[in-house]
Design an enzyme around this catalytic site. Structure first.
Site, PDB file in Angstrom:
ATOM      1  CB  SER A  45      32.516  35.069  40.326  1.00 48.90           C
ATOM      2  OG  SER A  45      32.093  33.731  40.406  1.00 48.90           O
ATOM      3  CB  SER A 101      34.211  32.373  37.767  1.00 52.61           C
ATOM      4  OG  SER A 101      33.395  33.519  37.620  1.00 52.61           O
ATOM      5  CE  LYS A 119      34.285  35.879  34.972  1.00 50.62           C
ATOM      6  NZ  LYS A 119      33.421  35.935  36.195  1.00 50.62           N
TER       7      LYS A 119
END
Length: 426
Positions: free
Chosen positions: A164, A140, A65
């Site tokens: 997330s 996310s 990420k």
């Protein structure tokens, strides 16, 4: 292109026995990742491969990420590409993987500033779910889930503030490990709500997640696995779709464990209120400048503007109550059981259009169902694991969350290893 095995642990075995050099292994992984990024676009920046290190992860090329600092690079945080910045050091989690020998070949798309339960992001191409192109991808840590499910990376780091890691893992049929708050340093990781933020791991197999976990937190010993674990099960009477509830009951009936149903609705409602207060206040504090000048991303506005109006005393009360509520929760739910099982998503994985804010098909209830049972876990700081257990009538993943005492990540992974993979069979 060199054919790679399905599992990280299998690739490690090939490297250790000399059948494959670390250099050839890294090259093959990067080539595969580049090829798969065309049908499953989730790469923000491709990174140069530094000199390969030594250690148990030598020859493993990962993607993560885009929320972590790298050496001389600041992250894009879902709103753009990363950019060079001299004297910036790699985030603690990235540095730990590098010390174990891992390489990083790419950074991955995420919801802007880690504020979103889906992959919706106006700055990048839509994330495509490798299991079903019409299915939503959670956020996310959306790019991390896509990259792992597509086979672009054996594992990926994400962050989990209110689900997330677990939400994207649930939409893509993956193992998603939210670690104990504070177990893995968030130094060098862009914050959202620091009291809730945790580093997490996404992978297809529990054994692969364990290799990453050991590199991140080598000081925590692995204890002997329990032959027949004891579990509590909370399956809310209201708020869970019948198909999801039926799949969970069917799985529990076949599980080699002692399972005791319970009702924790009152406890959940109270903890959820505390979690919301902390999330709203700390998001507003983190993004105060952009909220005040009107430049905040839509997801940040949706959370942060409410936080600006939240009474400070409410936030302070929630923070002061936190330690006591954690102790009470552990005493109540783990005194005679190792694990607490509950749904991951309240509804089946939706079509992406129904959770895309602004789309004509948008349904607020469907979006709420994606994160309903997540945030209270972050408030308590407990470790939690998303575990795929079944397919629904459309072939999409049905998952549960498995919670445990603080720092019991190894036991969660032991439990996951007892459950046959639903989507990844090699």
């Amino acid at each position: 292109m060199l054919e790679l095995p399905a599992r990280l642990t299998q690739l490690q075995a090939l490297i250790r026995c000399g059948q494959l050099t670390p250099q050839d292994a890294v090259s093959a992984q990067v080539q595969r990742g580049q090829a798969l990024n065309t049908p499953f676009p989730c790469v923000v920046d491709q990174l140069p491969i530094a000199a390969l290190g030594d250690g148990p992860l030598a020859g493993i090329a990962l993607a993560h990420k885009d929320i972590f600092q790298l050496d001389d690079r600041l992250p894009g945080c879902g709103v753009g590409h990363g950019h060079a910045q001299a004297s910036v050091h790699a985030a603690a989690a990235i540095a730990a993987l590098q010390q174990a020998g891992a390489s990083q070949w790419a950074t991955l798309v995420m919801a802007p500033h880690a504020c979103g339960a889906t992959s919706q992001n106006m700055h990048f191409a839509r994330c495509v779910n490798p299991l079903d192109s019409e299915a939503a991808v959670g956020g996310s840590s959306s790019g991390s889930a896509v990259a792992v499910a597509a086979g672009m990376s054996y594992a990926a780091l994400g962050t989990d503030t209110a689900g997330s890691v677990r939400i994207p893992a649930a939409t893509c049929g993956l193992i998603g490990l939210k670690t104990t708050h504070g177990a893995v340093s968030t130094r060098g990781c862009a914050p959202l709500a620091p009291s809730l933020d945790s580093v997490g791991i996404l992978s297809r197999y529990a054994q692969d997640a364990r290799e990453i976990w050991v590199a991140l937190c080598p000081q925590l010993p692995r204890v002997a696995a329990t032959r027949t674990p004891r579990c509590h099960l909370w399956l809310p009477e209201d708020g869970v779709a019948p198909d999801v509830a039926h799949a969970i009951r069917t799985w529990v009936a076949q599980l080699d464990a002692q399972v005791t149903p319970l009702d924790m609705a009152d406890t959940f409602d109270s903890l959820n209120r505390h979690a919301q207060r902390v999330l709203l206040h700390e998001t507003a504090r983190t993004h105060h400048a952009s909220l005040c000048d009107g430049s905040a991303e839509p997801g940040v506005q949706a959370i942060g503007l409410m936080g600006l109006g939240l009474p400070l005393a409410w936030y302070q009360a929630s923070m002061q109550s936190r330690a006591g509520l954690l102790q009470d929760f552990v005493t109540r739910y783990f005194h005679d059981a190792e694990f607490l099982v509950l749904p991951s998503l309240a509804d089946p994985v939706p079509d992406w259009q129904t959770v895309d804010v602004g789309h004509v098909a948008f349904d607020r209830a469907s979006l709420f169902a994606m994160h309903r049972y997540m945030g209270f876990v972050n408030y308590l700081g407990l470790p939690a694991l998303n575990l795929p257990i079944a397919r629904d009538t459309r072939g999409r993943a049905v998952c549960v969350q498995v919670l445990a005492r603080p720092f019991a990540e190894h036991r969660l992974l032991d439990f996951a290893e007892q459950v046959p993979p639903i989507f990844w069979t090699h």
